[in-house]
Write a protein that holds these residues in place. Structure first.
Motif, PDB file in Angstrom:
ATOM      1  N   ARG A   1       0.838  -1.196   0.000  1.00 55.89           N
ATOM      2  CA  ARG A   1       0.000   0.000   0.000  1.00 55.89           C
ATOM      3  C   ARG A   1       0.878   1.253   0.000  1.00 55.89           C
ATOM      4  N   VAL A   2       0.469   2.234  -0.791  1.00 57.13           N
ATOM      5  CA  VAL A   2       1.102   3.549  -0.807  1.00 57.13           C
ATOM      6  C   VAL A   2      -0.003   4.596  -0.762  1.00 57.13           C
ATOM      7  N   GLU A   3       0.067   5.523   0.185  1.00 53.95           N
ATOM      8  CA  GLU A   3      -0.962   6.546   0.286  1.00 53.95           C
ATOM      9  C   GLU A   3      -0.339   7.865   0.722  1.00 53.95           C
ATOM     10  N   ARG A   4      -1.004   8.941   0.366  1.00 55.72           N
ATOM     11  CA  ARG A   4      -0.526  10.273   0.697  1.00 55.72           C
ATOM     12  C   ARG A   4      -0.503  10.496   2.206  1.00 55.72           C
ATOM     13  N   GLU A   5       0.562  11.157   2.646  1.00 56.00           N
ATOM     14  CA  GLU A   5       0.627  11.597   4.041  1.00 56.00           C
ATOM     15  C   GLU A   5       1.322  12.947   4.061  1.00 56.00           C
ATOM     16  N   GLY A   6       0.552  13.996   4.210  1.00 59.32           N
ATOM     17  CA  GLY A   6       1.110  15.338   4.166  1.00 59.32           C
ATOM     18  C   GLY A   6       1.702  15.625   2.798  1.00 59.32           C
ATOM     19  N   ALA A   7       2.950  16.072   2.787  1.00 61.03           N
ATOM     20  CA  ALA A   7       3.630  16.347   1.522  1.00 61.03           C
ATOM     21  C   ALA A   7       4.357  15.119   0.991  1.00 61.03           C
ATOM     22  N   GLY A   8       4.297  14.011   1.755  1.00 58.72           N
ATOM     23  CA  GLY A   8       5.007  12.802   1.350  1.00 58.72           C
ATOM     24  C   GLY A   8       4.073  11.636   1.126  1.00 58.72           C
ATOM     25  N   TRP A   9       4.626  10.437   1.342  1.00 58.10           N
ATOM     26  CA  TRP A   9       3.881   9.203   1.089  1.00 58.10           C
ATOM     27  C   TRP A   9       4.140   8.204   2.217  1.00 58.10           C
ATOM     28  N   ARG A  10       3.075   7.538   2.634  1.00 63.27           N
ATOM     29  CA  ARG A  10       3.209   6.458   3.602  1.00 63.27           C
ATOM     30  C   ARG A  10       3.262   5.141   2.832  1.00 63.27           C
ATOM     31  N   VAL A  11       4.338   4.395   3.043  1.00 63.23           N
ATOM     32  CA  VAL A  11       4.568   3.142   2.321  1.00 63.23           C
ATOM     33  C   VAL A  11       4.462   1.980   3.301  1.00 63.23           C
ATOM     34  N   ARG A  12       3.543   1.057   2.995  1.00 70.09           N
ATOM     35  CA  ARG A  12       3.393  -0.136   3.828  1.00 70.09           C
ATOM     36  C   ARG A  12       3.972  -1.324   3.084  1.00 70.09           C
ATOM     37  N   SER A  13       4.870  -2.036   3.718  1.00 68.81           N
ATOM     38  CA  SER A  13       5.502  -3.208   3.099  1.00 68.81           C
ATOM     39  C   SER A  13       5.328  -4.420   3.988  1.00 68.81           C
ATOM     40  N   GLN A  14       5.400  -5.579   3.345  1.00 68.57           N
ATOM     41  CA  GLN A  14       5.215  -6.835   4.067  1.00 68.57           C
ATOM     42  C   GLN A  14       6.337  -7.788   3.710  1.00 68.57           C
ATOM     43  N   ALA A  15       6.984  -8.334   4.723  1.00 68.67           N
ATOM     44  CA  ALA A  15       8.046  -9.326   4.557  1.00 68.67           C
ATOM     45  C   ALA A  15       7.685 -10.530   5.396  1.00 68.67           C
ATOM     46  N   GLY A  16       7.254 -11.603   4.731  1.00 71.37           N
ATOM     47  CA  GLY A  16       6.786 -12.757   5.486  1.00 71.37           C
ATOM     48  C   GLY A  16       5.507 -12.411   6.211  1.00 71.37           C
ATOM     49  N   THR A  17       5.507 -12.595   7.541  1.00 69.19           N
ATOM     50  CA  THR A  17       4.319 -12.292   8.344  1.00 69.19           C
ATOM     51  C   THR A  17       4.409 -10.926   9.008  1.00 69.19           C
ATOM     52  N   SER A  18       5.509 -10.227   8.826  1.00 72.54           N
ATOM     53  CA  SER A  18       5.684  -8.921   9.464  1.00 72.54           C
ATOM     54  C   SER A  18       5.362  -7.799   8.487  1.00 72.54           C
TER      55      SER A  18
END
Length: 284
Positions: free
Chosen positions: A102-119
């Motif tokens: 997932r990538v979504e706007r956060e202020g002037a930047g971007w919030r990036v959610r990543s998944q590695a295995g179960t974390s």
């Protein structure tokens, strides 16, 4: 600035290198267990190799080793990209096995959610570079009768799921398509399968690795002489003839190389179909 790069293929790697040289803080996410993108070991298929020769399929400041074949195999390209990463210390910023979900706007930047295995982890970055290419998701059409075919023991599989291709051994193989991947697979399958056929909507002329034992794709298109000839042949194409006929009429026979083809202005390249032409049936 903090920059997140999605994809560990050629584009992602060179982007990471250049951005770091400009002083940016970089993180590169690659969901596979190794670098390479389409050349990753997890996506290999039998007969995969470059369409361009090693001189044109390399970074300008990091040439491929001269001992490699003229058209390096997939494993050669993967090792080359890994060597490029090591030479520029990109392993310091690469996260293998990390899928951005997932990538979504956060202020002037971007919030990036990543998944590695179960974390799962999240971070905010200033910029996101999307370098996952256009071949990351295989496309398999839904054909009428597919369920009955599979129920009778048939298998429909994408090239990137074939691995070393041993599952094709002693089977009846039908390859659908006329692009480079289709021709690579058809040529490889013809060597190990019980039978191999290729079905395509339109059959276009494919040129061999060498013409007259000397000229290559690079000589034909990547030189001033070659580009001039190509411009003239495309002008003829617009006038109603095929650019392939211009090249064929100017080159000698090369031991059985087909000298006729369906008219087409889309001149595509694959060496594989030349080597397998006697073993594969083509239908339009």
């Amino acid at each position: 600035m903090r920059v997140a790069i999605i994809g560990g293929g050629a584009s992602g790697l060179v982007t990471a290198r250049i951005l770091r040289e400009f002083g940016h803080d970089v993180v590169l996410h690659e969901k596979a267990a190794d670098l390479g993108g389409v050349w990753s070991a997890s996506r290999r298929y039998p007969g995969i190799s470059t369409q361009d020769d090693r001189r044109t399929y390399s970074f300008s400041d990091f040439p491929m080793p001269s001992h490699l074949p003229e058209h390096p195999a997939g494993a050669d390209v993967r090792r080359y990209l890994e060597a490029y990463s090591t030479a520029h210390r990109l392993e310091e910023v690469v996260r293998l096995g990390s899928e951005v979900v997932r990538v979504e706007r956060e202020g002037a930047g971007w919030r990036v959610r990543s998944q590695a295995g179960t974390s799962t982890s999240e971070e905010v970055v200033d910029f996101v570079v999307i370098a996952n290419g256009v071949f990351s998701d295989p496309h398999v059409p839904a054909w009428p009768g597919q369920d009955a075919f599979e129920a009778a023991g048939g298998t429909i599989v994408q090239p990137s799921r074939l691995g070393d291709g041993d599952r094709l051994r002693d089977r009846d193989v039908l390859v659908i398509g006329w692009g480079k991947t289709a021709c690579d697979l058809a040529a490889s399958a013809s060597a190990i399968a019980r039978s191999a056929a290729i079905v395509a909507r339109a059959v276009r002329w494919k040129h061999p690795k060498r013409i007259g034992r000397y000229l290559t794709f690079r000589h034909l298109l990547m030189t001033r002489t070659g580009s001039t000839c190509w411009r003239r042949s495309t002008d003829r194409c617009r006038a109603g003839s095929s650019p392939g006929s211009t090249v064929r009429s100017a080159t000698p026979s090369t031991g059985g190389w087909p000298r006729t083809s369906p008219p087409s202005c889309d001149w595509t390249s694959s060496a594989s179909v030349h080597s397998a032409r006697t073993a594969i049936r083509a239908h339009s």
